[in-house]
Design an enzyme around this catalytic site. Structure first.
Site, PDB file in Angstrom:
ATOM      1  N   CYS A   1       2.135   8.774 -22.112  1.00 35.59           N
ATOM      2  CA  CYS A   1       2.057   9.663 -23.479  1.00 35.59           C
ATOM      3  C   CYS A   1       2.879  10.878 -23.112  1.00 35.59           C
ATOM      4  O   CYS A   1       2.450  11.618 -22.223  1.00 35.59           O
ATOM      5  CB  CYS A   1       0.625   9.807 -23.793  1.00 35.59           C
ATOM      6  SG  CYS A   1       0.651  10.852 -25.210  1.00 35.59           S
TER       7      CYS A   1
ATOM      8  N   HIS B   1       6.047   0.528 -20.788  1.00 36.78           N
ATOM      9  CA  HIS B   1       6.814   0.829 -21.825  1.00 36.78           C
ATOM     10  C   HIS B   1       8.317   1.172 -21.264  1.00 36.78           C
ATOM     11  O   HIS B   1       8.660   2.029 -20.571  1.00 36.78           O
ATOM     12  CB  HIS B   1       6.410   2.191 -22.391  1.00 36.78           C
ATOM     13  CG  HIS B   1       6.909   2.422 -23.675  1.00 36.78           C
ATOM     14  ND1 HIS B   1       6.427   3.287 -24.735  1.00 36.78           N
ATOM     15  CD2 HIS B   1       8.224   2.175 -24.332  1.00 36.78           C
ATOM     16  CE1 HIS B   1       6.993   3.409 -25.812  1.00 36.78           C
ATOM     17  NE2 HIS B   1       8.082   2.870 -25.463  1.00 36.78           N
TER      18      HIS B   1
END
Length: 341
Positions: free
Chosen positions: A95, A166
Site C-alpha cells: 500500500c 502487484h
C-alpha cells in the site's frame, strides 16, 4: 508450509472490500478467496474487534490483511485473527498511501526485507493458518529485477506460505495512491520469471487484471490471480469464476438471481440497524454492460441514502433492467408490495 489455494482471489481494497461487499461477492462465487480491507495490527490489538473484524460465515475462505512493521504487534494481531477463524493472515507490503508511509509500513517495507522477514516469522510462530505477503515489485529508485527476487527469497526463507505480487512499482515520491494504481507500468514478465524460480512455492499475480480471460492466461504462468478494481466496479465478472477457474458444474446465476441471493442478508443487516447505502453502494456495478444499467445506477444513487430505505430500493432498481430469467426482481417486487398492503 500450510496449504493455500490462491487460484483466484479478490484484492483487499481500502473502503471497498468491507464485510457487506464480501458477502455480495460471495453471492457470485463460492470458491474465490476474499480479503478484508487492510487493518492495522494496532487497531486489531487495541480497537473494537467486533466492528473491525466481524464477518459472516458465508465469506469463507476469507483472509485478514494486516498492516504494521512491528513483529510483536503483528503476532498478537495474527493470533486474534486466527482465533476468529480467518483462513489466512496476509501482510501488506504494497500500500502506497500517506497513512502507511507515516507509519513506516505498507510499500515502505520493500526497503526493509529483513524486518518483513521478522514480522513473518513472528506471525508464523503464533498461528497455524497460512501467513502470506502481498508486495510490489519495488519502490521509487529500486531496480525491480534485483529487488523482487531477493525480497521473495527472503520471504520464503522466513516461512511465508505464499507471495502475492502487484506487478507495478510503487512510486512513493511524487505520485498519489490513486496514481500508483495506474501510472507505474505493469511488468508481468518479471513476475512470471519469479514464479519460474520458485516452481514449488505459491506465487500469485495482481495488477490490471480486467477479465476472466486475462486471469486464465496468467494462470498458465502463475499459481494464482488476484483481481481488484474490475471485481468491484464490474462485479458480475465474478459469476464465471467458479466454473472457469475452479471447474464447478453449478449453473451460472443471472444478475437478477445474484441480487435475489443478496436480499436476505440486506434484510437481516437492516433489522440489526445497518443503513441500506452501506450495502447498496457495493451493488451499483452489478448490471454493468447490460441494458438498463445506467438507470439502475441512477436509481440506487438517488434512493439508497434516504431515511428508512430498504430492500425495495434494490428491487425497484432492478426492475429497470430487463430480466432474461422472467422476473426474479419482479416476483420480489410483488412480494414487497403485498407486504406493504
Amino acid at each position: 508450509m500450510a496449504k493455500v489455494d490462491h487460484r483466484f482471489s479478490v484484492a483487499p481494497m481500502m473502503e471497498w472490500t468491507d464485510r457487506h461487499c464480501r458477502v455480495f461477492h460471495r453471492c457470485m462465487t463460492k470458491h474465490a478467496r476474499l480479503y478484508t480491507e487492510m487493518v492495522t495490527a494496532a487497531a486489531v490489538v487495541n480497537g473494537d474487534r467486533g466492528y473491525l473484524l466481524g464477518y459472516s460465515p458465508v465469506e469463507h475462505p476469507v483472509a485478514l490483511q494486516l498492516g504494521s512493521s512491528d513483529p510483536a504487534e503483528l503476532a498478537q494481531a495474527a493470533r486474534i485473527g486466527a482465533d476468529l477463524a480467518y483462513d489466512e493472515i496476509n501482510l501488506n507490503v504494497g500500500c502506497p498511501s500517506d497513512r502507511v508511509q507515516s507509519g513506516s509500513f505498507g510499500a515502505c517495507l520493500m526497503r526493509e526485507p529483513d524486518l518483513v522477514a521478522r514480522c513473518v516469522e513472528a506471525m508464523k510462530n503464533e498461528v497455524d493458518i497460512p501467513v502470506t505477503v502481498k508486495c510490489r515489485i519495488g519502490v521509487d529508485d529500486q531496480v525491480p529485477a534485483d529487488v523482487l527476487p531477493a525480497f521473495a527469497r527472503t520471504m520464503r526463507a522466513a516461512g511465508a506460505d505464499a507471495l502475492i505480487v502487484h506487478a507495478r512499482m510503487a512510486w512513493l515520491d511524487g505520485l498519489s495512491p490513486k496514481q500508483n494504481r495506474d501510472v507505474p507500468p505493469l511488468d508481468y514478465p518479471l513476475v512470471y520469471e519469479l514464479k519460474a524460480e520458485h516452481p514449488d512455492w505459491p506465487i500469485s499475480i495482481n495488477g490490471g487484471v480486467q477479465s476472466i480471460e486475462e486471469a486464465e492466461e496468467h494462470l498458465t504462468h502463475m499459481d494464482g490471480v488476484m483481481m481488484g478494481r474490475t471485481a468491484y466496479n464490474e462485479p458480475y465478472v465474478l459469476a464465471a469464476v467458479d466454473s472457469r477457474i475452479f471447474g464447478s458444474k453449478a449453473a451460472l446465476p443471472s444478475r437478477h438471481q445474484v441480487l435475489e441471493r443478496f436480499l436476505p442478508y440486506v434484510e437481516t443487516e437492516l433489522s440489526a440497524g445497518a443503513r441500506l447505502n452501506s450495502m447498496a453502494r457495493h451493488v451499483i456495478g452489478l448490471f454493468h454492460g447490460a441494458a438498463g444499467a445506467r438507470a439502475f445506477r441512477r436509481y440506487l444513487s438517488e434512493n439508497m441514502h434516504k431515511k428508512g430505505a430498504g430492500p425495495e430500493v434494490l428491487v425497484a432498481g432492478a426492475q429497470l433492467v430487463p430480466d432474461p430469467d422472467d422476473g426474479v426482481a419482479q416476483r420480489k417486487e410483488r412480494a414487497y408490495a403485498a407486504d406493504d398492503v
